[in-house]
Structures are given as C-alpha cells and as structure tokens.
Design a protein around this motif. Structure first.
Motif, PDB file in Angstrom:
ATOM      1  N   LEU A 115      -9.847  17.908  21.493  1.00  0.00           N
ATOM      2  CA  LEU A 115      -8.637  17.818  22.230  1.00  0.00           C
ATOM      3  C   LEU A 115      -8.098  19.208  23.248  1.00  0.00           C
ATOM      4  O   LEU A 115      -8.521  20.242  22.732  1.00  0.00           O
ATOM      5  CB  LEU A 115      -7.395  17.137  21.560  1.00  0.00           C
ATOM      6  CG  LEU A 115      -6.728  18.040  20.282  1.00  0.00           C
ATOM      7  CD1 LEU A 115      -5.859  19.079  20.867  1.00  0.00           C
ATOM      8  CD2 LEU A 115      -6.039  17.052  19.482  1.00  0.00           C
ATOM      9  N   ALA A 168      -0.343  22.395  33.507  1.00  0.00           N
ATOM     10  CA  ALA A 168      -0.458  21.023  33.037  1.00  0.00           C
ATOM     11  C   ALA A 168      -1.451  21.133  31.322  1.00  0.00           C
ATOM     12  O   ALA A 168      -1.432  20.174  30.943  1.00  0.00           O
ATOM     13  CB  ALA A 168      -1.288  20.011  33.867  1.00  0.00           C
ATOM     14  N   GLY A 170      -1.628  21.490  20.708  1.00  0.00           N
ATOM     15  CA  GLY A 170      -2.103  20.174  20.501  1.00  0.00           C
ATOM     16  C   GLY A 170      -2.683  19.748  19.246  1.00  0.00           C
ATOM     17  O   GLY A 170      -2.188  18.789  18.631  1.00  0.00           O
ATOM     18  N   GLY A 171      -3.202  20.780  18.435  1.00  0.00           N
ATOM     19  CA  GLY A 171      -3.460  20.734  16.768  1.00  0.00           C
ATOM     20  C   GLY A 171      -2.046  20.433  16.266  1.00  0.00           C
ATOM     21  O   GLY A 171      -2.146  19.567  15.294  1.00  0.00           O
ATOM     22  N   GLY A 178      -8.982  25.346  21.297  1.00  0.00           N
ATOM     23  CA  GLY A 178      -8.662  26.014  22.611  1.00  0.00           C
ATOM     24  C   GLY A 178      -9.614  26.323  23.390  1.00  0.00           C
ATOM     25  O   GLY A 178     -10.810  26.074  23.173  1.00  0.00           O
ATOM     26  N   PRO A 209      -3.758  27.757  34.622  1.00  0.00           N
ATOM     27  CA  PRO A 209      -2.398  27.419  34.553  1.00  0.00           C
ATOM     28  C   PRO A 209      -1.796  26.959  35.990  1.00  0.00           C
ATOM     29  O   PRO A 209      -0.779  26.591  35.855  1.00  0.00           O
ATOM     30  CB  PRO A 209      -1.763  28.551  34.193  1.00  0.00           C
ATOM     31  CG  PRO A 209      -2.814  29.749  33.872  1.00  0.00           C
ATOM     32  CD  PRO A 209      -4.080  29.259  34.582  1.00  0.00           C
ATOM     33  N   TYR A 236       0.525  39.598  31.862  1.00  0.00           N
ATOM     34  CA  TYR A 236       1.850  39.013  31.460  1.00  0.00           C
ATOM     35  C   TYR A 236       2.759  39.937  30.739  1.00  0.00           C
ATOM     36  O   TYR A 236       2.417  40.743  29.941  1.00  0.00           O
ATOM     37  CB  TYR A 236       1.581  37.814  30.305  1.00  0.00           C
ATOM     38  CG  TYR A 236       1.324  36.410  30.948  1.00  0.00           C
ATOM     39  CD1 TYR A 236       0.164  36.141  31.610  1.00  0.00           C
ATOM     40  CD2 TYR A 236       2.152  35.438  30.832  1.00  0.00           C
ATOM     41  CE1 TYR A 236       0.154  34.976  32.153  1.00  0.00           C
ATOM     42  CE2 TYR A 236       2.293  34.234  31.603  1.00  0.00           C
ATOM     43  CZ  TYR A 236       0.903  34.105  32.134  1.00  0.00           C
ATOM     44  OH  TYR A 236       0.637  32.763  32.792  1.00  0.00           O
ATOM     45  N   ARG A 286       6.492  31.745  28.526  1.00  0.00           N
ATOM     46  CA  ARG A 286       6.867  30.348  28.833  1.00  0.00           C
ATOM     47  C   ARG A 286       6.069  29.361  29.079  1.00  0.00           C
ATOM     48  O   ARG A 286       5.187  29.606  29.738  1.00  0.00           O
ATOM     49  CB  ARG A 286       8.109  30.673  30.208  1.00  0.00           C
ATOM     50  CG  ARG A 286       8.950  29.704  30.676  1.00  0.00           C
ATOM     51  CD  ARG A 286       9.505  30.091  31.937  1.00  0.00           C
ATOM     52  NE  ARG A 286      10.472  29.254  32.427  1.00  0.00           N
ATOM     53  CZ  ARG A 286      10.202  28.279  33.352  1.00  0.00           C
ATOM     54  NH1 ARG A 286       9.054  28.001  33.769  1.00  0.00           N
ATOM     55  NH2 ARG A 286      11.131  27.390  33.690  1.00  0.00           N
ATOM     56  N   ILE A 287       6.533  28.046  28.526  1.00  0.00           N
ATOM     57  CA  ILE A 287       5.462  26.909  28.914  1.00  0.00           C
ATOM     58  C   ILE A 287       6.495  25.913  29.695  1.00  0.00           C
ATOM     59  O   ILE A 287       7.317  25.536  28.877  1.00  0.00           O
ATOM     60  CB  ILE A 287       4.787  26.411  27.764  1.00  0.00           C
ATOM     61  CG1 ILE A 287       3.788  27.724  27.364  1.00  0.00           C
ATOM     62  CG2 ILE A 287       4.154  25.370  28.083  1.00  0.00           C
ATOM     63  CD1 ILE A 287       2.754  27.160  26.016  1.00  0.00           C
ATOM     64  N   GLY A 338      -7.548  24.738  14.629  1.00  0.00           N
ATOM     65  CA  GLY A 338      -6.640  25.333  15.472  1.00  0.00           C
ATOM     66  C   GLY A 338      -5.310  24.744  15.502  1.00  0.00           C
ATOM     67  O   GLY A 338      -4.742  23.506  15.667  1.00  0.00           O
ATOM     68  N   ALA A 339      -3.971  25.677  15.011  1.00  0.00           N
ATOM     69  CA  ALA A 339      -2.810  25.487  14.878  1.00  0.00           C
ATOM     70  C   ALA A 339      -2.172  25.829  16.173  1.00  0.00           C
ATOM     71  O   ALA A 339      -1.137  26.415  16.274  1.00  0.00           O
ATOM     72  CB  ALA A 339      -2.272  25.931  13.701  1.00  0.00           C
TER      73      ALA A 339
HETATM   74  C1  FAD Z   1      -0.690  32.668  30.234  1.00  0.00           C
HETATM   75  C2  FAD Z   1      -0.603  30.844  30.199  1.00  0.00           C
HETATM   76  C3  FAD Z   1       0.424  30.101  30.544  1.00  0.00           C
HETATM   77  C4  FAD Z   1       0.544  28.966  30.430  1.00  0.00           C
HETATM   78  N1  FAD Z   1       1.373  28.190  30.978  1.00  0.00           N
HETATM   79  C5  FAD Z   1       1.460  26.885  30.765  1.00  0.00           C
HETATM   80  C6  FAD Z   1       2.590  25.776  31.348  1.00  0.00           C
HETATM   81  O1  FAD Z   1       3.551  26.532  31.616  1.00  0.00           O
HETATM   82  N2  FAD Z   1       2.482  24.729  31.210  1.00  0.00           N
HETATM   83  C7  FAD Z   1       1.301  23.958  30.491  1.00  0.00           C
HETATM   84  O2  FAD Z   1       1.204  22.780  30.311  1.00  0.00           O
HETATM   85  N3  FAD Z   1       0.322  24.646  29.975  1.00  0.00           N
HETATM   86  C8  FAD Z   1       0.256  26.103  30.522  1.00  0.00           C
HETATM   87  N4  FAD Z   1      -0.711  27.081  29.888  1.00  0.00           N
HETATM   88  C9  FAD Z   1      -1.694  26.188  29.244  1.00  0.00           C
HETATM   89  C10 FAD Z   1      -1.602  26.037  28.045  1.00  0.00           C
HETATM   90  O3  FAD Z   1      -1.404  27.137  27.060  1.00  0.00           O
HETATM   91  C11 FAD Z   1      -2.691  25.503  27.105  1.00  0.00           C
HETATM   92  O4  FAD Z   1      -3.684  24.613  27.867  1.00  0.00           O
HETATM   93  C12 FAD Z   1      -2.468  24.994  25.588  1.00  0.00           C
HETATM   94  O5  FAD Z   1      -2.022  25.808  24.839  1.00  0.00           O
HETATM   95  C13 FAD Z   1      -3.671  24.036  25.033  1.00  0.00           C
HETATM   96  O6  FAD Z   1      -3.464  23.609  23.889  1.00  0.00           O
HETATM   97  P1  FAD Z   1      -4.464  23.670  22.831  1.00  0.00           P
HETATM   98  O7  FAD Z   1      -3.894  23.252  21.426  1.00  0.00           O
HETATM   99  O8  FAD Z   1      -5.716  22.912  23.106  1.00  0.00           O
HETATM  100  O9  FAD Z   1      -4.982  25.110  22.565  1.00  0.00           O
HETATM  101  P2  FAD Z   1      -4.305  26.265  22.128  1.00  0.00           P
HETATM  102  O10 FAD Z   1      -2.776  26.312  22.379  1.00  0.00           O
HETATM  103  O11 FAD Z   1      -4.623  27.621  22.727  1.00  0.00           O
HETATM  104  O12 FAD Z   1      -4.481  26.498  20.566  1.00  0.00           O
HETATM  105  C14 FAD Z   1      -5.758  26.774  20.174  1.00  0.00           C
HETATM  106  C15 FAD Z   1      -5.476  27.309  18.823  1.00  0.00           C
HETATM  107  O13 FAD Z   1      -6.859  27.252  18.091  1.00  0.00           O
HETATM  108  C16 FAD Z   1      -6.970  28.623  17.216  1.00  0.00           C
HETATM  109  N5  FAD Z   1      -8.489  28.841  17.156  1.00  0.00           N
HETATM  110  C17 FAD Z   1      -9.227  29.382  17.969  1.00  0.00           C
HETATM  111  N6  FAD Z   1     -10.549  29.453  17.594  1.00  0.00           N
HETATM  112  C18 FAD Z   1     -10.395  29.198  16.533  1.00  0.00           C
HETATM  113  C19 FAD Z   1     -11.322  29.019  15.275  1.00  0.00           C
HETATM  114  N7  FAD Z   1     -12.665  29.335  15.333  1.00  0.00           N
HETATM  115  N8  FAD Z   1     -11.010  28.639  13.985  1.00  0.00           N
HETATM  116  C20 FAD Z   1      -9.824  28.223  14.012  1.00  0.00           C
HETATM  117  N9  FAD Z   1      -8.565  28.085  14.953  1.00  0.00           N
HETATM  118  C21 FAD Z   1      -9.218  28.700  16.086  1.00  0.00           C
HETATM  119  C22 FAD Z   1      -6.201  29.547  18.196  1.00  0.00           C
HETATM  120  O14 FAD Z   1      -5.993  30.701  17.555  1.00  0.00           O
HETATM  121  C23 FAD Z   1      -5.203  28.778  18.674  1.00  0.00           C
HETATM  122  O15 FAD Z   1      -4.038  29.042  17.874  1.00  0.00           O
HETATM  123  C24 FAD Z   1      -0.808  28.336  29.966  1.00  0.00           C
HETATM  124  C25 FAD Z   1      -1.612  29.107  29.447  1.00  0.00           C
HETATM  125  C26 FAD Z   1      -1.784  30.487  29.854  1.00  0.00           C
HETATM  126  C27 FAD Z   1      -2.879  31.258  29.116  1.00  0.00           C
END
Ligand code: FAD
Length: 372
Positions: free
Chosen positions: A305, A318, A11-12, A156, A314, A180, A43-44, A7-8
């Motif tokens: 993670l 956080a 966090g990744g 994710g 959301p 959105y 927006r985040i 996952g890019a």
């Molecule tokens: C609409 C919205 C608004 C938000 N606003 C906020 C905010 O203002 N502040 C805040 O702190 N948080 C916010 N969040 C939450 C935040 O976006 C997530 O908590 C955060 O992106 C989590 O990061 P992550 O790296 O764990 O996962 P993600 O950023 O979701 O990344 C996961 C990655 O894994 C990839 N993936 C999935 N399955 C596979 C697979 N099988 N093989 C390979 N790759 C895969 C995906 O394509 C993605 O690129 C919001 C969330 C949403 C949906």
C-alpha cells in the motif's frame, strides 16, 4: 488470520488500527529504532479522501487523538512571485472544529500509534520474505524472523517488499531537491509573516526554477517536544541550489539553511525575515521521486500500500491521502475475506490516476520535464 505490516508510516499505522478494530491479529515492524528517530517531514495536508479513510478505520479513541493533535484548519492556498505579488488565491470555507485538514507528521504518527504498543516493534528492518505452503516467513536485518498469513509492504518509497515483489519497477528521480525547514511561530514571526502564510499553504517562485513553500502548523494540542511553526521549503535543481547531491546530503543542517538564506537574498524582505528566523538545526534535504506506471504483482499472500506501490511527488499533496485510502480499502478486503487481487486492481487504478496528476503538477510547479 495474522497480518504482518512492514513500516509504521502513515499507511501502515492506519491499517493496523483498522484491522485491530475489526479483531484481526496484526504486527507492525518498523526499521527506525524509535518514533522520534530521523527528520521525517513536517506539515501534511489531509484531504477529504484522507479524512474519510481515517473515519472508516480508526477506533473512536484514536480518532479523538488525531483530531486533538491536528492543526487548526486553514482556509487558503495562494501563489506569489519572489516579491510577494500574488499570482493566484483560492479561499475555502473554514472547516469545523473536528475537521482534520493538516497535521504535523510526527504528531500524526504518534496519534496513530495510540493503543498499538503491544504490536508495534521498532528496530526491525525488513530484508526479505519467503512464501510457504501455509503463510509467509519474513526476515529482518537483525537476524530474526516472523511468520504471518499475509504480508503488507507499507515500507514507503524505497520499499524492500516491492523490490522483491516487483523488482522491475523503476522509481524516477525528477531532478528536484527540497530543503525542508521550520520557522518557530514566535510573536515576532507572526508579526512579520504575510497574512496569507498564516492562513494556509503558500508557494512563491522566482520564475527561474527556484521556489519556496510555507505552511502554518498551529496545533490544537502541540506535542511535548515543540510548538507552533511555519513549515518552510526551498525547491530547485542541484544547479539552481548550487550544490551536488554528494554535497547536499552530507551537509550539516546549518549549511543547508545557509543555502536557503542565500537563495532568497534578493526576495521580498518578509520572506528573508522568515528565513532568518528559521531553526537551522531542523533543515534536511530530500529528493523528489515518482513512479510513472503503477506496477501490478502476483501473490495471494503478499501485497502493498501507499508509497511502496505508487511513489509520487508531493506536487498533488496526495501521497499520504492515497496511502490512507489504500489502507481503508485493504482493511475492507482483509476483514471481509475478499480476494487480494480485487484490492490490487482498485489500488493500482486509483493510484495511477493520482500519480499522473502529480507528475503534471510537478512539471508545472518545479519547471522540469519528467522523462516518461
Ligand atoms: C516532504 C514531503 C511532504 C509531503 N507532503 C504531503 C502532503 O501534504 N499531503 C500528502 O498527502 N502527502 C504528502 N507527502 C507524501 C507522504 O508523506 C507519503 O506519500 C506518505 O507518507 C506515504 O505513506 P506510507 O505509509 O506509504 O509511507 P511512509 O509514511 O513513508 O512510511 C514508510 C515507513 O516504512 C518504514 N520502512 C522503510 N523501509 C523499511 C524496512 N526495510 N523495514 C521496516 N520498515 C521500513 C519507514 O521508516 C517508514 O516509517 C509528502 C512527502 C514528503 C517527502
């Protein structure tokens, strides 16, 4: 040691930067075919927790890209009713020129990809792993495989790594759907927008289950693809939005935007004018999901993670910040030879606290009762 990150996302990518800075070999596998693929949110908000984690992990050049492509700092959070009568307002000191208080998700991910070209592989959808005597073997949907000493699920909310590691975890749908969208910040829109909407995150609610949220994205340095905009979100249950999931998730973006337009038809004229100036093609729906109890797992080679461990709504703003906190903590663990079990303990304890806060906020904000 070689670390494979699934996952890019936020966090990744941050973890990959932190590990590389410390000289650890990494490979990042992302299922999307390219960084531009799929609408991924706009927006985040980045909190001091997220900012501190970024400062700890990012090499100087990457941190400079993150700062340069972040938005100008806002100084306000406010709530209104549907006729724009203010319900609350919180003003913050204006942050300094290098502060990162909010980002556009696409621009942020592009900045976090700086310098990772040789280790970042797109079009690689994780399907399963097998732990062997001396490592982890990872399989992808395209029939290829890879090996590593440690596998990190950073994939994710729908994490495939978690599905295998903690198959019993249930992710709860809280019953709220969001549409959105984006309102490009033209001169005309800047004139019609309530001043607060250009200063920070604002939420307006009709008190009967329908809400809208607006957040300005005014870039220090915009991406090549688009300029400043106002993120606009509509929230409600399927019943309130007047569309089932089958309808909502099959809809053309313009029809989704028509739901937003219809929903605010009786709202304050400034909100109606903003929605009328929206970019219908940018609309997309999402389901709000959360875990209730953050899971634990047993493995000395596979860990997780971010949303993979603790999916949350959301409503606490956080999720991304907690994913960054996890990444910084995991960078420390992996580069100091610390036991992954200690990392897990910290991530679960910290994540549980924030998931619970986000559940409470979601109940208040969206007027729903979440079965726990
Ligand atoms: C609409 C919205 C608004 C938000 N606003 C906020 C905010 O203002 N502040 C805040 O702190 N948080 C916010 N969040 C939450 C935040 O976006 C997530 O908590 C955060 O992106 C989590 O990061 P992550 O790296 O764990 O996962 P993600 O950023 O979701 O990344 C996961 C990655 O894994 C990839 N993936 C999935 N399955 C596979 C697979 N099988 N093989 C390979 N790759 C895969 C995906 O394509 C993605 O690129 C919001 C969330 C949403 C949906």
């Amino acid at each position: 040691m070689k670390v494979a990150i699934m996952g890019a996302g936020i966090g990744g990518l941050a973890l990959a930067q932190g590990l590389r800075k410390a000289g650890t070999e990494v490979a990042v596998y992302e299922r999307d075919p390219s960084p531009q693929y799929r609408k991924q949110g706009y927006r985040i908000h980045i909190s001091p927790v997220g900012e501190e984690a970024l400062a700890a992990m990012l090499p100087a050049a990457v941190r400079r890209r993150v700062i340069a492509t972040a938005t100008h700092a806002g100084d306000l959070v406010a709530g209104f009713d549907a006729q724009l009568n203010e319900q609350f307002q919180q003003v913050f000191p204006v942050a300094g020129p290098d502060a990162v208080t909010s980002v556009d998700r696409y621009a942020f991910r592009r900045a976090l990809m700086t310098g990772l070209d040789d280790v970042l592989r797109f079009g690689k959808q994780f399907t399963s792993y097998a732990e062997t005597a001396d490592g982890v073997e990872i399989s992808f949907a395209d029939g290829t495989s890879a090996t590593a000493d440690v596998l990190v699920g950073a994939d994710g909310v729908g994490s495939g790594v978690r599905r295998q590691l903690v198959p019993e975890l249930e992710v709860t749908d809280i019953g709220v759907r969001c549409i959105y969208g984006k309102v490009p910040l033209t001169d005309a829109v800047r004139k019609v927008a309530p001043a607060a909407f250009l200063r920070g995150f604002c939420f307006a609610s009709d008190g009967a289950g329908l809400g809208t949220a607006f957040g300005p994205v005014m870039f220090r340095e915009p991406p090549a693809e688009y300029g400043d905009y106002l993120m606009a979100v509509l929230t409600g249950t399927n019943a309130v939005l007047g569309a089932s999931d089958e309808e909502l998730f099959a809809m053309h973006p313009a029809d989704l935007w028509a739901i937003v337009t219809r929903s605010v038809a009786e709202w304050h004229p400034a909100i109606r004018a903003l929605i009328a100036a929206g970019e219908p093609a940018a609309a997309f729906p999402i389901t709000l999901r959360t875990c209730v109890t953050v899971p634990t797992w047993t493995s000395s080679r596979v860990t997780m993670l971010g949303d993979a461990v603790h999916p949350m709504t959301p409503a606490a703003g956080a999720g991304a910040n907690t994913a960054l906190w996890d990444s910084a903590r995991l960078t420390r663990a992996l580069t100091s030879g610390e036991d992954l079990a200690t990392y897990q303990q910290d991530v679960v304890a910290n994540g549980q606290q924030i998931v619970t806060e986000s559940l409470h906020n979601a109940e208040r904000l969206f007027n729903v009762s979440i079965p726990v």
